[in-house]
Write an enzyme that holds these catalytic residues in place. Structure first.
Site, short mmCIF file in Angstrom:
data_model
loop_
_atom_site.label_atom_id
_atom_site.label_comp_id
_atom_site.label_asym_id
_atom_site.label_seq_id
_atom_site.Cartn_x
_atom_site.Cartn_y
_atom_site.Cartn_z
N GLU A 59 109.97 -5.54 -75.37
CA GLU A 59 109.07 -6.15 -74.39
C GLU A 59 107.68 -6.39 -74.97
OE1 GLU A 59 106.77 -5.41 -70.12
OE2 GLU A 59 107.96 -3.79 -70.99
N ASP A 124 97.12 7.80 -77.01
CA ASP A 124 95.91 7.04 -76.72
C ASP A 124 94.77 8.03 -76.47
OD1 ASP A 124 93.97 5.29 -75.91
OD2 ASP A 124 94.97 4.63 -74.09
N ASP A 126 90.73 8.16 -75.73
CA ASP A 126 89.64 7.30 -75.27
C ASP A 126 88.35 8.12 -75.16
OD1 ASP A 126 87.89 5.68 -73.61
OD2 ASP A 126 89.67 4.51 -73.09
N CYS A 136 75.10 11.71 -76.21
CA CYS A 136 74.49 10.52 -76.80
C CYS A 136 74.85 9.24 -76.06
CB CYS A 136 74.90 10.41 -78.27
SG CYS A 136 76.70 10.48 -78.51
N CYS A 137 76.08 9.18 -75.53
CA CYS A 137 76.58 7.97 -74.89
C CYS A 137 77.40 8.34 -73.66
CB CYS A 137 77.45 7.16 -75.86
SG CYS A 137 76.68 6.73 -77.44
N SER A 175 91.09 1.18 -81.62
CA SER A 175 91.37 0.36 -80.44
C SER A 175 90.55 -0.93 -80.38
CB SER A 175 91.12 1.16 -79.16
OG SER A 175 89.72 1.39 -78.98
N ARG A 177 87.26 -0.76 -79.58
CA ARG A 177 86.06 -0.49 -78.80
C ARG A 177 85.66 0.99 -78.81
NH1 ARG A 177 84.77 -2.31 -72.46
NH2 ARG A 177 82.51 -2.33 -72.70
N ASP A 321 95.72 10.92 -73.27
CA ASP A 321 96.19 10.30 -72.02
C ASP A 321 97.68 10.59 -71.94
OD1 ASP A 321 97.15 8.63 -70.00
OD2 ASP A 321 95.62 7.12 -70.37
N LEU A 331 103.29 0.52 -72.05
CA LEU A 331 102.88 -0.43 -73.08
C LEU A 331 101.60 0.02 -73.76
CD1 LEU A 331 103.91 -2.40 -70.40
CD2 LEU A 331 104.06 -3.93 -72.34
N LYS A 333 98.46 -1.54 -76.62
CA LYS A 333 97.91 -2.71 -77.29
C LYS A 333 98.41 -2.84 -78.72
CE LYS A 333 93.49 -2.80 -78.11
NZ LYS A 333 92.04 -2.94 -77.86
N HIS A 339 89.54 -7.07 -79.62
CA HIS A 339 89.05 -6.60 -78.33
C HIS A 339 88.19 -7.68 -77.69
CE1 HIS A 339 87.35 -4.18 -75.18
NE2 HIS A 339 88.20 -3.21 -75.48
#
EC number: 2.7.7.102
Length: 435
Positions: A59, A124, A126, A136-137, A175, A177, A321, A331, A333, A339
């Site tokens: 798929e 995954d 993230d 910091c972020c 990824s 990003r 995750d 699925l 990426k 990106h």
């Protein structure tokens, strides 16, 4: 790569503020994108030892403009996939499972007969899942300081996959990003059930609890070897990342988060002495000293090295995750995607150079187009009347761009995967012989 990144170029992104790129370069950039994905399809998605319709039963999903999501796409061969990419111009391409029937015919199959049968084990990670511990972020933003979290995650998870589970073929991919993906492609792994996949990801998970849970790591007295080895990896980065880069004990607001992880009997002492010290490094050393002198209490709150380790793990241990890994039909990426928010290409990561990987230095769709523009300008001057020769050159244009070292990592991964397959086929052949 995601052919839809052309729209990102049109709108104008950070790498191309004027929103203009040479059309010749774009055409070849799209060809490079499709070529990289085609190589992936050839060796990663259609292993030679499985049934001949393996690829046809795989798929793909396309995300088009305005978030139009098309699942259950399947193709006869790589050429058909490439043509559809050029026709649909998707913003995003995801790869799914191998099904019992062709995914594009799933509506014609008897109810219950259409089933996901095989898929790589994927992970995954993230950066947004670390928002409660990075200073910091936040959200989708990343910087060189917090990227160390991804470096530690790769080292911890990859070591476990290799040494604890014996998985040989592991592809780590940026990824594009704020995170990383891992594809485990061993033949035996592709056939694992959801229950086994859940068991593996559970084994690799330590940080548990939602936003309302302050203390998310609880170690038993007998620390598992996997946890001990993970702590050893974290120790190599902890001072530079947590105490210097993130400065997790910089002020009362930040050290109060740490105090929430230690027994209440230590709070007053730590509050008083933290004020006497002048850096996170000094305060951390005092915390370790205080923990070593604090006996475990009746609430089973651990002190000594356990307390130190629990804090380190909560701030630095990988956060997976779980749903991505346990579902066979989930699925993920495609490698070499672009990106749509950043324009960065989702490139493979060289495990030999994990510490040197810089997410801000990877090629973008616009930088590749600019490089190709320069190549065409140079080649046009040399080969104005050699159209056939020009076409031959362009089939390997990626080797002349900043994408080349990343494709080399991918090709090496596929080569090792192919060698392993051939070795297994020889073993099976020898076992079937009559002596």
């Amino acid at each position: 790569m995601e052919a839809g990144s052309r729209e990102w170029v049109r709108r104008g992104g950070e790498e191309d503020p004027d929103g203009y790129l040479g059309t010749t370069a774009w055409s070849t950039a799209a060809r490079l994108c499709a070529g990289c994905l085609q190589a992936s399809c050839r060796a990663l998605l259609s292993p030679s030892e499985v049934v001949k319709n393996y690829f046809q039963h795989r798929e793909f999903s396309f995300t088009l403009k305005d978030d139009i999501y098309i699942r259950y796409q399947s193709f006869n061969n790589q050429s058909d996939l490439e043509k559809e990419m050029q026709k649909m111009n998707p913003y995003k391409i995801d790869i799914g499972a191998v099904y019992s029937h062709r995914p594009n015919q799933h509506n014609t199959v008897k109810l219950g007969a259409f089933q996901a049968q095989e898929k790589e084990l994927v992970f995954d990670i993230d950066m947004t899942d670390y928002d409660d511990v990075r200073r910091c972020c936040s959200s989708a933003d990343i910087c060189s300081k917090c990227w160390t979290l991804m470096t530690m995650a790769i080292r911890i998870i990859d070591r476990a996959l290799k040494e604890d589970f014996g998985f040989k073929h592991r592809l780590w991919v940026y990824s594009g990003r704020r995170g990383v993906h891992c594809w485990v492609c061993d033949e035996s792994v592709r056939k694992l059930s959801s229950a086994v996949r859940s068991g593996i990801v559970e084994y690799l998970s330590l940080v548990k609890g939602g936003q309302d849970v302050k203390k998310k790591v609880h170690l038993s007295e007998n620390v598992h070897p996997f946890v001990r080895k993970s702590i050893s990896i974290i120790k190599k980065y902890f001072e530079g990342y947590a105490l210097v880069g993130q400065d997790i004990l910089e002020n009362k607001e930040s050290w109060d988060k740490i105090l929430a992880l230690v027994p209440e009997t230590m709070h007053n002492d730590l509050q008083q002495n933290f004020q006497k010290h002048h850096s996170s490094l000094q305060r951390w050393e005092y915390l370790k000293k205080a923990a070593s002198q604090c006996p475990s209490n009746i609430k089973n709150e651990k002190c000594g090295p356990w307390l130190e380790w629990e804090i380190m793990l909560q701030y630095c241990f990988p956060r997976l995750d779980i749903n991505v890994s346990k579902g066979i039909n989930h699925l993920l990426k495609s490698p070499f995607s672009v990106h749509p928010k950043t324009g960065r290409i989702s490139v493979p990561i060289d495990l030999q150079k994990v510490d040197q990987f810089d997410p801000f230095a990877v090629p973008t769709i616009s930088s590749i187009c600019h490089e190709l523009d320069a190549i065409f300008t140079s080649e046009a001057e040399k080969e104005e009347n050699q159209a056939e020769s020009d076409i031959k050159h362009r089939t390997r244009d990626y080797k002349k761009t900043s994408l080349a070292p990343y494709v080399k990592v991918f090709e090496q991964f596929l080569e090792n995967l192919d060698k392993s397959r051939k070795g297994e086929l020889l073993k099976k052949s020898d076992l079937q012989k009559d002596f």
